[in-house]
Write an enzyme that holds these catalytic residues in place. Structure first.
Site, PDB file in Angstrom:
ATOM      1  N   LYS A  53       0.718  -1.226  -0.011  1.00 26.85           N
ATOM      2  CA  LYS A  53       0.015  -0.091  -0.002  1.00 26.85           C
ATOM      3  C   LYS A  53       0.892   1.251  -0.169  1.00 26.85           C
ATOM      4  O   LYS A  53       0.559   2.208  -0.521  1.00 26.85           O
ATOM      5  CB  LYS A  53      -1.030   0.077   1.361  1.00 26.85           C
ATOM      6  CG  LYS A  53      -2.140  -0.975   1.207  1.00 26.85           C
ATOM      7  CD  LYS A  53      -2.638  -1.276   2.464  1.00 26.85           C
ATOM      8  CE  LYS A  53      -3.750  -2.378   2.289  1.00 26.85           C
ATOM      9  NZ  LYS A  53      -4.410  -2.974   3.601  1.00 26.85           N
ATOM     10  N   GLN A  97      -4.287  -1.315   9.681  1.00 28.85           N
ATOM     11  CA  GLN A  97      -4.366  -2.534   9.158  1.00 28.85           C
ATOM     12  C   GLN A  97      -5.252  -3.688   9.973  1.00 28.85           C
ATOM     13  O   GLN A  97      -4.355  -3.690  11.488  1.00 28.85           O
ATOM     14  CB  GLN A  97      -2.610  -3.390   8.913  1.00 28.85           C
ATOM     15  CG  GLN A  97      -2.987  -4.515   7.967  1.00 28.85           C
ATOM     16  CD  GLN A  97      -3.553  -4.586   6.590  1.00 28.85           C
ATOM     17  OE1 GLN A  97      -3.652  -3.529   6.038  1.00 28.85           O
ATOM     18  NE2 GLN A  97      -4.156  -5.486   6.245  1.00 28.85           N
ATOM     19  N   ASP A 120     -10.602   3.353   4.537  1.00 22.78           N
ATOM     20  CA  ASP A 120     -11.421   2.097   4.533  1.00 22.78           C
ATOM     21  C   ASP A 120     -12.797   2.147   4.497  1.00 22.78           C
ATOM     22  O   ASP A 120     -13.416   0.979   4.446  1.00 22.78           O
ATOM     23  CB  ASP A 120     -10.856   1.374   5.716  1.00 22.78           C
ATOM     24  CG  ASP A 120      -9.477   0.364   5.606  1.00 22.78           C
ATOM     25  OD1 ASP A 120      -9.337  -0.081   4.669  1.00 22.78           O
ATOM     26  OD2 ASP A 120      -8.800   0.367   6.530  1.00 22.78           O
TER      27      ASP A 120
HETATM   28  N1  GUN Z   1      -7.131  -6.631   6.386  1.00 22.08           N
HETATM   29  C1  GUN Z   1      -7.916  -7.352   5.285  1.00 22.08           C
HETATM   30  N2  GUN Z   1      -8.397  -6.392   4.394  1.00 22.08           N
HETATM   31  C2  GUN Z   1      -8.354  -4.976   5.076  1.00 22.08           C
HETATM   32  C3  GUN Z   1      -8.596  -3.709   4.433  1.00 22.08           C
HETATM   33  O1  GUN Z   1      -9.328  -3.732   3.451  1.00 22.08           O
HETATM   34  N3  GUN Z   1      -8.539  -2.780   5.334  1.00 22.08           N
HETATM   35  C4  GUN Z   1      -7.680  -2.822   6.443  1.00 22.08           C
HETATM   36  N4  GUN Z   1      -7.493  -1.709   7.126  1.00 22.08           N
HETATM   37  N5  GUN Z   1      -7.164  -4.147   6.986  1.00 22.08           N
HETATM   38  C5  GUN Z   1      -7.522  -5.404   6.364  1.00 22.08           C
END
Ligand code: GUN
Length: 297
Positions: A53, A97, A120
């Site tokens: 990311k 995350q 998110d």
């Molecule tokens: N863990 C797995 N998928 C995601 C996501 O889309 N966002 C976040 N913050 N954590 C994740």
């Protein structure tokens, strides 16, 4: 006739190129969009995702900052980190995350993020805004990527019957809300099916657009798909494969080989939904920066 294979990789590259142009314009006006990713602990998969990311953000010209807290960091430490990022004018998007370690309450973490920086789309305010049809809300990246793929391949869900298989907060529920919205990519007739749905095939066979996010390989087989349907496979499952050097391969929730002979269009795994999720995170970061600029001017 075999289905069109929808390349998430190619569409994501296109989206990222478009975003780069938007970021350059904003930067020229003195606004560099900023994304902070926060990770607690050293889970290798989470570190890999967060690293990807961050790199994608930099490549698009987005300022990126990664905050790593030790696995035993307290809930208060994490909430304090989020507070600092909420107040930081260089940061327009915050992503923590998930999952966070068990001693930290996920709900409290999601509530702590400023909804305007919630790239998110997991904050209850944004969940509520999406389900009440707000068009400028930050929406979860994976379902947003699915809609983008449908639109960019001529599979507009408007007026069609869309069936979502899966009811998670990250994919299934927001996906259904997006398909229902009065907006491009929406206006579908929406059914949500899940692990307790009786006779799943009878439901999925009605789908013109079928989105599968249930987390189990081979959940959808060719006999469960309407001929010509657009099939979006959100699943990411590791299955043992002794013929591979690493001992496993990654498959989706759909029996790709069988279903591609029936569907009109289908996403592969890998190379389908996955690359779109990161592209949409960048898109949300740019959207958040633009919204925050509008709010402060
Ligand atoms: N863990 C797995 N998928 C995601 C996501 O889309 N966002 C976040 N913050 N954590 C994740």
């Amino acid at each position: 006739m075999a289905a069109e294979i929808i390349s998430g990789k190619e569409i994501a590259a296109q989206v990222r190129a478009e975003l780069k142009d938007r970021v350059e314009e904003l930067t020229a006006e003195g606004l560099v969009p900023g994304l902070a990713t926060v990770i607690v602990g050293e889970d290798p998969a989470s570190q890999l995702y967060v690293g990807m990311k961050g790199r994608a953000a930099k490549e698009a010209g987005i300022y990126s900052r990664q905050v790593t807290l030790p696995a035993d960091a307290s809930e208060d430490e994490l909430l304090g980190t989020i507070e600092g990022l909420n107040a930081d004018p260089r940061i327009h998007g915050i992503l923590v995350q998930l999952p966070v370690p068990d001693h930290i309450e996920e709900g409290k973490v999601l509530l702590a993020i400023d909804p305007e920086k919630d790239v998110d789309g997991f904050h209850p305010i944004n969940v509520g805004r999406l389900s009440t049809g707000d068009l400028n809300v930050l929406v979860p990246c994976t379902p947003k990527g699915c809609i983008e793929m449908l639109l960019r391949t001529g599979n507009d869900p408007a007026g069609k019957h869309a069936v979502v298989v899966g009811r998670s907060n990250i994919v299934g529920r927001p996906m259904a809300s997006l398909l229902l919205r009065k907006a491009p990519g929406g206006n579908a007739t929406v059914t949500i099916a899940h692990s307790r749905t009786a006779d799943l095939g009878a439901v999925t066979r009605q789908a013109d657009v079928l989105v599968v996010a249930i987390g189990r390989p081979d959940t959808i087989t060719a006999d469960m798909v309407k001929p010509g349907a657009a099939v979006i496979d959100v699943g990411i499952n590791r299955i043992d494969d002794a013929s591979r050097e690493r001992g496993y391969r990654v498959v989706g929730d759909v029996d790709f080989e069988g279903v591609k002979e029936v569907a009109g269009a289908i996403t592969p795994v890998p190379g389908g939904v996955g690359p779109m999720t990161i592209a949409m995170l960048l898109s949300n970061t740019v959207q958040a920066a633009e919204n925050q600029r509008a709010a402060s001017s």
